[in-house]
Design an enzyme around this catalytic site. Structure first.
Site, PDB file in Angstrom:
ATOM      1  N   ARG A 188      -7.455 -54.732  13.431  1.00  0.00           N
ATOM      2  CA  ARG A 188      -8.108 -56.440  13.214  1.00  0.00           C
ATOM      3  C   ARG A 188      -9.423 -56.031  11.929  1.00  0.00           C
ATOM      4  O   ARG A 188      -9.688 -57.161  10.981  1.00  0.00           O
ATOM      5  CB  ARG A 188      -9.365 -56.385  14.874  1.00  0.00           C
ATOM      6  CG  ARG A 188      -9.489 -57.738  14.784  1.00  0.00           C
ATOM      7  CD  ARG A 188     -10.364 -58.027  16.133  1.00  0.00           C
ATOM      8  NE  ARG A 188     -11.010 -59.309  15.921  1.00  0.00           N
ATOM      9  CZ  ARG A 188     -12.587 -59.268  15.750  1.00  0.00           C
ATOM     10  NH1 ARG A 188     -13.046 -57.928  15.919  1.00  0.00           N
ATOM     11  NH2 ARG A 188     -13.017 -60.963  16.060  1.00  0.00           N
TER      12      ARG A 188
ATOM     13  N   ASP B 266      -9.245 -37.530  22.268  1.00  0.00           N
ATOM     14  CA  ASP B 266      -9.049 -36.076  22.808  1.00  0.00           C
ATOM     15  C   ASP B 266     -10.596 -35.961  22.164  1.00  0.00           C
ATOM     16  O   ASP B 266     -11.014 -34.806  22.625  1.00  0.00           O
ATOM     17  CB  ASP B 266      -7.831 -35.199  21.843  1.00  0.00           C
ATOM     18  CG  ASP B 266      -6.897 -35.339  22.545  1.00  0.00           C
ATOM     19  OD1 ASP B 266      -6.499 -35.378  23.952  1.00  0.00           O
ATOM     20  OD2 ASP B 266      -5.686 -35.225  22.589  1.00  0.00           O
TER      21      ASP B 266
ATOM     22  N   GLU C  80     -17.786 -29.947  40.569  1.00  0.00           N
ATOM     23  CA  GLU C  80     -18.021 -28.176  40.181  1.00  0.00           C
ATOM     24  C   GLU C  80     -17.765 -27.485  39.134  1.00  0.00           C
ATOM     25  O   GLU C  80     -19.042 -26.637  38.906  1.00  0.00           O
ATOM     26  CB  GLU C  80     -17.589 -27.993  41.310  1.00  0.00           C
ATOM     27  CG  GLU C  80     -17.553 -28.323  42.958  1.00  0.00           C
ATOM     28  CD  GLU C  80     -18.169 -29.038  43.597  1.00  0.00           C
ATOM     29  OE1 GLU C  80     -17.557 -29.840  43.196  1.00  0.00           O
ATOM     30  OE2 GLU C  80     -19.287 -29.151  44.001  1.00  0.00           O
TER      31      GLU C  80
HETATM   32  O1  F6P Z   1      -3.314 -36.407  20.821  1.00  0.00           O
HETATM   33  C1  F6P Z   1      -3.827 -36.963  22.731  1.00  0.00           C
HETATM   34  C2  F6P Z   1      -3.199 -36.606  23.534  1.00  0.00           C
HETATM   35  O2  F6P Z   1      -3.235 -37.523  24.291  1.00  0.00           O
HETATM   36  C3  F6P Z   1      -3.138 -35.255  24.463  1.00  0.00           C
HETATM   37  O3  F6P Z   1      -4.314 -35.045  25.123  1.00  0.00           O
HETATM   38  C4  F6P Z   1      -2.166 -35.412  24.283  1.00  0.00           C
HETATM   39  O4  F6P Z   1      -1.436 -33.621  25.365  1.00  0.00           O
HETATM   40  C5  F6P Z   1      -1.161 -35.898  24.091  1.00  0.00           C
HETATM   41  O5  F6P Z   1      -1.451 -36.380  23.245  1.00  0.00           O
HETATM   42  C6  F6P Z   1       0.361 -35.962  24.754  1.00  0.00           C
HETATM   43  O6  F6P Z   1       0.430 -37.404  23.707  1.00  0.00           O
HETATM   44  P1  F6P Z   1       2.391 -37.850  24.001  1.00  0.00           P
HETATM   45  O7  F6P Z   1       3.019 -36.787  25.151  1.00  0.00           O
HETATM   46  O8  F6P Z   1       2.583 -39.207  23.588  1.00  0.00           O
HETATM   47  O9  F6P Z   1       3.219 -37.095  22.681  1.00  0.00           O
END
Ligand code: F6P
Length: 321
Positions: free
Chosen positions: A21, A128, A188
């Protein structure tokens, strides 16, 4: 008149729409034309271009996902795919391309810029937080808040049943979600892909917790932790003799309305991307350093490794004893 292309690529993250946007409306404000490219690099290869106006991005800032849609593209990694993408940009007379995505997506953009002289501006969009050159990525904060909400809920029921719960969060190579959710959620342990924690230390802590009257224990594990979550549950149950449950948060973490922080970061990145193009800057990655939005050389930015915060990893353990 300058013509910009913009796409979202890889795993979606809350805040991508806010960046789209801001970039669209600033491009129009600076008298540039802007084309949205659907489905990331896949749409770039297949020529799925749509001219955007101010109304095309109305009412999207608060929405998770990406209205441009996204994809992971193996074809883009082939010379033929890359060439098709470059040809389509040439056909549409687009020399400047904004890519909103994570490590893989910005690396794909770098390839395009090096081989076909297309100016690529990268915006860090991934939950991530795995890009070393920036303090945070768009979507990380929202994902963390989603995980914290889940921890709070799981804690209630874990206490009621006096259980240990392993909560698996996303992060194939980077443990930041596990780490930061662990410290702010009072776990933990946070188990991260960056290194392996001794299973005996985990079990000792759980048993000591029982001795001091703790009703539950929460272990956060990243999906990229060297031991699979189901094995972890089994090992902890076998060694402690206690009931252990597994909660896999999975894609729940990627959706939802972006937080204030992610909307702001995304908006500032979108504005900055357009201003860099207006000023003739080439091949930059936008990031945030100490609260300031900055532009870095794209190639150099992508070689920067993320520093693992061992101090936070230790603090998760110390604070939850
Ligand atoms: O890259 C981001 C992320 O969310 C990772 O943490 C995860 O492993 C992955 O994408 C999963 O992505 P998809 O299954 O959509 O390809």
């Amino acid at each position: 008149m300058k013509r910009i292309g913009i796409l979202t690529s890889g795993g979606d993250s809350p805040g991508m729409n806010a960046a789209l946007r801001a970039a669209t409306r600033y491009a129009i404000y600076y008298d540039m034309e802007i084309y949205g490219i659907h489905r990331g690099f896949e749409g770039l290869i297949d020529g799925e271009f749509e001219k955007l106006d101010r109304r095309s991005v109305a009412d999207i800032m608060q929405r998770g996902g990406t209205t441009l849609r996204t994809a992971r593209s193996d074809r883009f990694m082939t010379p033929e795919g890359l060439e098709r993408a470059a040809r389509n940009l040439e056909t549409f007379k687009i020399n400047d391309l904004i890519i909103i995505g994570g490590n893989g997506s910005l690396t794909g953009g770098l390839m395009l810029s090096q081989k076909y002289d297309i100016n690529v501006i990268g915006i860090p969009g991934t939950i991530d937080n795995d890009l070393g050159y920036t303090d945070s990525t768009i979507g990380f904060d929202t994902a963390l808040n989603t995980v914290l909400d889940a921890i709070t809920r799981v804690r209630d029921t874990s206490s009621a049943h006096e259980r240990t719960t392993v909560i698996e969060v996303m992060g194939r190579h980077c443990g930041d979600i596990a780490l930061y959710a662990g410290i702010t959620g009072g776990a933990e342990y946070s188990l991260v892909p960056e290194f392996e924690t001794d299973i005996n230390d985990i079990c000792q802590k759980i048993l000591e917790g029982v001795q001091v009257g703790k009703l539950h224990s929460i272990i956060i594990t990243a999906e990229g932790y060297p031991v699979s979550s189901s094995d972890l549950v089994k090992q902890i149950a076998d060694k402690t003799g206690r009931e252990v449950k597994l909660v896999v948060l999975s894609y729940v973490q990627r959706g939802g309305s972006p937080t204030y922080r992610d909307r702001m970061l995304a908006t500032e990145c979108g504005v900055k991307a357009v201003e860099l193009i207006r000023d003739g800057e080439r091949n930059k990655a936008i990031g945030e350093k100490n609260g300031e939005i900055m532009a870095f050389d794209l190639e150099e930015a992508l070689t920067e490794r993320r520093e693992f915060r061992y101090d936070i990893y230790k603090a998760v353990d110390i604070l939850s004893k």
